[in-house]
Design a protein around this motif. Structure first.
Motif, PDB file in Angstrom:
ATOM      1  N   ILE A  19      -8.861   3.454  11.586  1.00 28.34           N
ATOM      2  CA  ILE A  19      -8.702   4.333  11.102  1.00 28.34           C
ATOM      3  C   ILE A  19      -8.112   3.624   9.863  1.00 28.34           C
ATOM      4  N   LEU A  20      -8.613   3.588   8.763  1.00 27.91           N
ATOM      5  CA  LEU A  20      -7.628   3.338   7.899  1.00 27.91           C
ATOM      6  C   LEU A  20      -7.474   4.029   7.188  1.00 27.91           C
ATOM      7  N   ALA A  21      -5.796   3.233   6.036  1.00 29.23           N
ATOM      8  CA  ALA A  21      -5.046   4.551   5.260  1.00 29.23           C
ATOM      9  C   ALA A  21      -4.916   3.985   3.744  1.00 29.23           C
ATOM     10  N   ASP A  22      -5.067   4.403   2.699  1.00 27.83           N
ATOM     11  CA  ASP A  22      -4.743   4.635   1.261  1.00 27.83           C
ATOM     12  C   ASP A  22      -5.543   3.001   1.043  1.00 27.83           C
ATOM     13  N   ALA A  23      -6.980   3.843   0.828  1.00 18.08           N
ATOM     14  CA  ALA A  23      -7.813   2.310   0.552  1.00 18.08           C
ATOM     15  C   ALA A  23      -7.992   2.071  -0.944  1.00 18.08           C
ATOM     16  N   GLY A  24      -8.037   3.463  -1.697  1.00 18.61           N
ATOM     17  CA  GLY A  24      -8.691   3.287  -2.998  1.00 18.61           C
ATOM     18  C   GLY A  24      -6.443   3.110  -3.769  1.00 18.61           C
ATOM     19  N   CYS A  25      -5.830   3.197  -2.722  1.00 17.91           N
ATOM     20  CA  CYS A  25      -4.894   3.768  -4.004  1.00 17.91           C
ATOM     21  C   CYS A  25      -4.257   2.911  -5.407  1.00 17.91           C
ATOM     22  N   ARG A  26      -5.272   1.663  -5.028  1.00 17.54           N
ATOM     23  CA  ARG A  26      -4.208   0.787  -5.985  1.00 17.54           C
ATOM     24  C   ARG A  26      -5.221  -0.213  -6.620  1.00 17.54           C
ATOM     25  N   GLU A  27      -4.845  -0.793  -8.095  1.00 18.34           N
ATOM     26  CA  GLU A  27      -5.611  -1.188  -8.270  1.00 18.34           C
ATOM     27  C   GLU A  27      -6.768  -2.002  -7.434  1.00 18.34           C
ATOM     28  N   GLY A  28      -8.075  -2.751  -8.225  1.00 20.97           N
ATOM     29  CA  GLY A  28      -8.585  -3.949  -7.436  1.00 20.97           C
ATOM     30  C   GLY A  28      -8.999  -3.590  -5.996  1.00 20.97           C
ATOM     31  N   TRP A  29      -9.009  -2.317  -5.723  1.00 18.53           N
ATOM     32  CA  TRP A  29      -9.077  -2.100  -4.117  1.00 18.53           C
ATOM     33  C   TRP A  29     -10.454  -2.316  -4.222  1.00 18.53           C
ATOM     34  N   GLN A  30     -10.999  -2.679  -4.522  1.00 15.07           N
ATOM     35  CA  GLN A  30     -13.005  -3.137  -4.503  1.00 15.07           C
ATOM     36  C   GLN A  30     -12.924  -4.308  -3.922  1.00 15.07           C
ATOM     37  N   VAL A  51     -11.460   7.874   7.250  1.00 16.11           N
ATOM     38  CA  VAL A  51     -10.378   6.975   6.371  1.00 16.11           C
ATOM     39  C   VAL A  51      -9.709   8.092   5.571  1.00 16.11           C
ATOM     40  N   ALA A  52      -8.292   7.449   5.676  1.00  8.89           N
ATOM     41  CA  ALA A  52      -7.292   8.239   5.238  1.00  8.89           C
ATOM     42  C   ALA A  52      -6.250   8.273   4.674  1.00  8.89           C
ATOM     43  N   GLY A  53      -4.893   9.583   3.297  1.00  4.04           N
ATOM     44  CA  GLY A  53      -4.738   8.627   2.161  1.00  4.04           C
ATOM     45  C   GLY A  53      -5.073   8.533   1.495  1.00  4.04           C
ATOM     46  N   ASP A  54      -4.739   8.341  -0.109  1.00  8.75           N
ATOM     47  CA  ASP A  54      -4.682   7.769  -0.616  1.00  8.75           C
ATOM     48  C   ASP A  54      -6.787   7.401  -1.061  1.00  8.75           C
ATOM     49  N   LEU A  55      -6.784   7.874  -1.776  1.00  9.89           N
ATOM     50  CA  LEU A  55      -8.648   6.915  -1.691  1.00  9.89           C
ATOM     51  C   LEU A  55      -8.681   6.951  -3.172  1.00  9.89           C
ATOM     52  N   SER A  56      -7.866   7.476  -4.222  1.00 10.22           N
ATOM     53  CA  SER A  56      -8.210   7.071  -5.643  1.00 10.22           C
ATOM     54  C   SER A  56      -6.450   6.360  -6.263  1.00 10.22           C
ATOM     55  N   SER A  57      -6.900   6.197  -7.722  1.00  8.91           N
ATOM     56  CA  SER A  57      -5.286   5.752  -8.056  1.00  8.91           C
ATOM     57  C   SER A  57      -4.789   6.679  -9.452  1.00  8.91           C
TER      58      SER A  57
END
Length: 71
Positions: A19-30, A51-57
């Motif tokens: 379980i991974l959360a908030d993967a893409g919620c901030r700049e530099g997630w890449q 993969v849960a939570g924010d996937l986008s900023s």
């Protein structure tokens, strides 16, 4: 890898879940998310990634496309 997008799914034979959360919620997630996915896969080989939570900023289509490509 299959991405499940439906509301309900029956999942048989699942013994290991990551379980991974908030993967893409901030700049530099890449810089962090792809290596984390690889590390979890190499070490644990889960039958299911959740993969849960924010996937986008900013909820822009391109942001979602980029993170889905990584998954």
């Amino acid at each position: 890898m299959q991405i499940l997008r439906g509301q309900y799914h029956k999942l048989d034979g699942i013994s290991t879940v990551a379980i991974l959360a908030d993967a893409g919620c901030r700049e530099g997630w890449q810089n962090n998310f792809p290596p984390l996915l690889k590390h979890v896969w190499d070490r644990h080989m889960p039958d299911l990634f959740l993969v849960a939570g924010d996937l986008s900023s900013h909820s822009r289509p391109g942001e979602y496309e980029a993170i889905l490509k990584e998954m």
